[in-house]
Design a protein around this motif. Structure first.
Motif, PDB file in Angstrom:
ATOM      1  N   ALA A 100     -18.183  -4.713  -8.355  1.00 15.63           N
ATOM      2  CA  ALA A 100     -18.158  -5.509  -8.125  1.00 15.63           C
ATOM      3  C   ALA A 100     -16.824  -6.054  -7.409  1.00 15.63           C
ATOM      4  N   THR A 101     -15.969  -5.580  -8.142  1.00 14.81           N
ATOM      5  CA  THR A 101     -14.600  -5.753  -7.731  1.00 14.81           C
ATOM      6  C   THR A 101     -13.781  -5.030  -6.631  1.00 14.81           C
ATOM      7  N   ASP A 102     -14.581  -4.094  -6.027  1.00  8.53           N
ATOM      8  CA  ASP A 102     -14.754  -3.222  -4.846  1.00  8.53           C
ATOM      9  C   ASP A 102     -14.346  -4.003  -2.993  1.00  8.53           C
ATOM     10  N   CYS A 103     -13.512  -3.553  -2.486  1.00 12.59           N
ATOM     11  CA  CYS A 103     -14.135  -4.757  -1.240  1.00 12.59           C
ATOM     12  C   CYS A 103     -13.386  -3.094  -0.553  1.00 12.59           C
ATOM     13  N   PHE A 104     -13.960  -2.950   1.086  1.00 11.25           N
ATOM     14  CA  PHE A 104     -13.602  -2.056   1.791  1.00 11.25           C
ATOM     15  C   PHE A 104     -13.452  -2.331   3.478  1.00 11.25           C
ATOM     16  N   VAL A 105     -12.726  -1.324   4.321  1.00  9.31           N
ATOM     17  CA  VAL A 105     -12.167  -1.930   5.603  1.00  9.31           C
ATOM     18  C   VAL A 105     -11.522  -0.875   5.543  1.00  9.31           C
ATOM     19  N   GLY A 106     -12.892  -0.289   7.418  1.00 11.49           N
ATOM     20  CA  GLY A 106     -11.218   0.913   8.001  1.00 11.49           C
ATOM     21  C   GLY A 106     -12.936   1.026   9.498  1.00 11.49           C
ATOM     22  N   GLU A 107     -11.926   1.687  10.148  1.00 12.65           N
ATOM     23  CA  GLU A 107     -12.920   2.002  11.159  1.00 12.65           C
ATOM     24  C   GLU A 107     -13.914   3.550  10.697  1.00 12.65           C
TER      25      GLU A 107
END
Length: 459
Positions: free
Chosen positions: A390-397
């Motif tokens: 729950a404490t992970d997030c993501f950014v990327g193409e």
């Protein structure tokens, strides 16, 4: 005596034809041509040349380096979200077009803005759709019934011009542009020629008299503002008021702005007493996340200059038919289909016999490529039936070969994730900098490929 010329114009794109056509050769729309009559006046080229030589009433070219500029003074409104979308405030003498679906809250928004501006400025509200009694009842419900703005229910542009000359307002609101009528034209109200002519007149009023004009416009079934496309080119700023009818949240999005950044958004919540500003949209989109659930991934999306955390959910189940079904809400369908193919080819996930349902919760629409990694992780989580922390997030193409490609404004995204309370954020390896590595508020992990990310997240 002036000659009268008859022509046919497409209501959708403005294409002109000498005869009626069933299908527009320019935009392909059917049954959009309407008849127009105009007087053709001949102008003497000799007289024009004489005016140019005598420099009478004709502007001459000016060297760019000789032009003296001055900073535009902006009028700051009590609505911080509106100021953000407009680039810091209202520019005097600008022409602003606000479009949106019926019932989304355009008139409510403009009534609240006009009432707030009327405390210090002279505001004229021209309504072509509602009577004065109807607007008064709505104003009382919004607790702005005692404001000092001037209300003028009228559709005739000649009468509106006379009132503008008498009142000399600082702000003018037209609700809506499709109801205004220019008597000099014989076409019906709301036609392309009427909308174009009225907008042209309002543009002259805004520029010559330095009156800020807000124009409300209806949208078509396709979601674009009704009338010729040239309408959006004529105005200084185009704002779209968006929202899902099943949710109370509304987004004011700037798609064109000559005085600020485009694609900027402002968040509002529709309540009984009117629209209220939402200063922390990230918390709204995440407050109902179910802990320890599979198929959920958080992305830090960028809307203009504002980073927003949104929850992307995926449900992957075996198909009961021979053809796998794909359904999306708030995400681009073709982009999701591409990512599912990349997951199958590069991530070794057998998705060709799986139905996939994906949504961006809260009614938000995510279109930028930086949400690719979160979509892929949500699908993988549902397929593997393994939860994401729950404490992970993501950014990327994600590229077709499975590489994680660089995105823009990475520092703003990382800072927003840290501010909300996330412990880890996965970003493209090519976005990693020493400053991000030294961030002690959140762990920043650079990833180069989709298989590497899958291994780090799911083991």
């Amino acid at each position: 005596m002036a000659k009268v010329k008859t022509r046919y114009k497409c209501r959708n794109c403005g294409y002109i034809s000498a005869s009626y056509l069933g299908r527009c050769p320019n935009c392909g729309a059917w049954n959009q041509f309407e008849k127009e009559t105009a007087e053709v006046k001949t102008v003497s080229t000799k007289a024009t040349a004489s005016r140019l030589m005598t420099n009478t009433g004709v502007n001459e070219p000016v060297n760019l380096k000789d032009i003296k500029t001055h900073k535009e003074e902006r009028i700051v409104t009590p609505f911080e979200e509106l100021n953000r979308v407009l680039g810091g405030g209202i520019v005097p003498g600008s022409l602003v077009l606000i479009g949106g679906d019926p019932g989304i809250g355009k008139s409510t928004l403009m009534l609240q803005i006009s009432s707030a501006l009327a405390k210090k400025h002279n505001v004229l509200y021209v309504s072509g759709e509602e009577s004065a009694n109807q607007i008064k009842l709505r104003a009382d419900r919004l607790n702005v019934g005692n404001s000092g703005m001037l209300l003028y229910p009228e559709t005739n542009m000649e009468n509106v011009r006379e009132q503008i000359n008498d009142v000399k307002p600082d702000f003018l609101v037209i609700d809506s542009i499709q109801t205004m009528n220019e008597p000099s034209l014989d076409s019906m109200v709301g036609s392309a020629s009427q909308v174009r002519e009225v907008t042209s007149e309002l543009m002259k009023i805004a520029k010559n008299d330095q009156i800020t004009v807000f124009v409300i416009g209806h949208v078509t079934k396709e979601g674009s503002i009704a009338g010729p496309k040239i309408l959006e080119h004529m105005v200084d700023t185009v704002l779209y008021f968006e929202g899902d009818g099943n949710h109370s949240y509304r987004m004011l999005r700037s798609v064109k702005n000559r005085f600020g950044a485009a694609n900027e958004i402002g968040m509002f919540e529709m309540r009984t007493e009117g629209l209220a500003e939402v200063t922390n949209p990230s918390a709204i989109f995440l407050d109902q996340r179910l802990p320890n659930s599979t198929g959920s991934a958080v992305v830090v999306s960028l809307e203009g200059t504002r980073p927003i955390l949104a929850d992307i959910q995926a449900l992957v189940t075996p198909t009961a038919f021979g053809y796998a079904k794909r359904t999306t809400s708030g995400l681009d369908y073709n982009r999701v289909a591409l990512l599912l193919a990349v997951l199958e080819k590069r991530g070794n996930l057998m998705l060709q016999n799986q139905d996939a349902f994906l949504t961006a919760t809260g009614g938000i629409k995510l279109n930028e490529p930086a949400v690719d990694l979160a979509i892929a992780m949500a699908v993988a989580s549902s397929y593997k039936n393994q939860e994401i922390l729950a404490t992970d997030c993501f950014v990327g193409e994600i590229g077709l070969t499975g590489e994680i490609r660089k995105v823009n404004q990475i520092e703003a995204r990382v800072n927003e994730a840290a501010k909300v309370g996330f412990k880890r954020i996965f970003i493209p390896k090519h976005n990693m900098t020493n400053k991000l590595k030294a961030n002690n508020k959140i762990e920043v992990i650079g990833v180069a490929s989709l298989p590497q990310t899958l291994k780090l997240v799911f083991g």
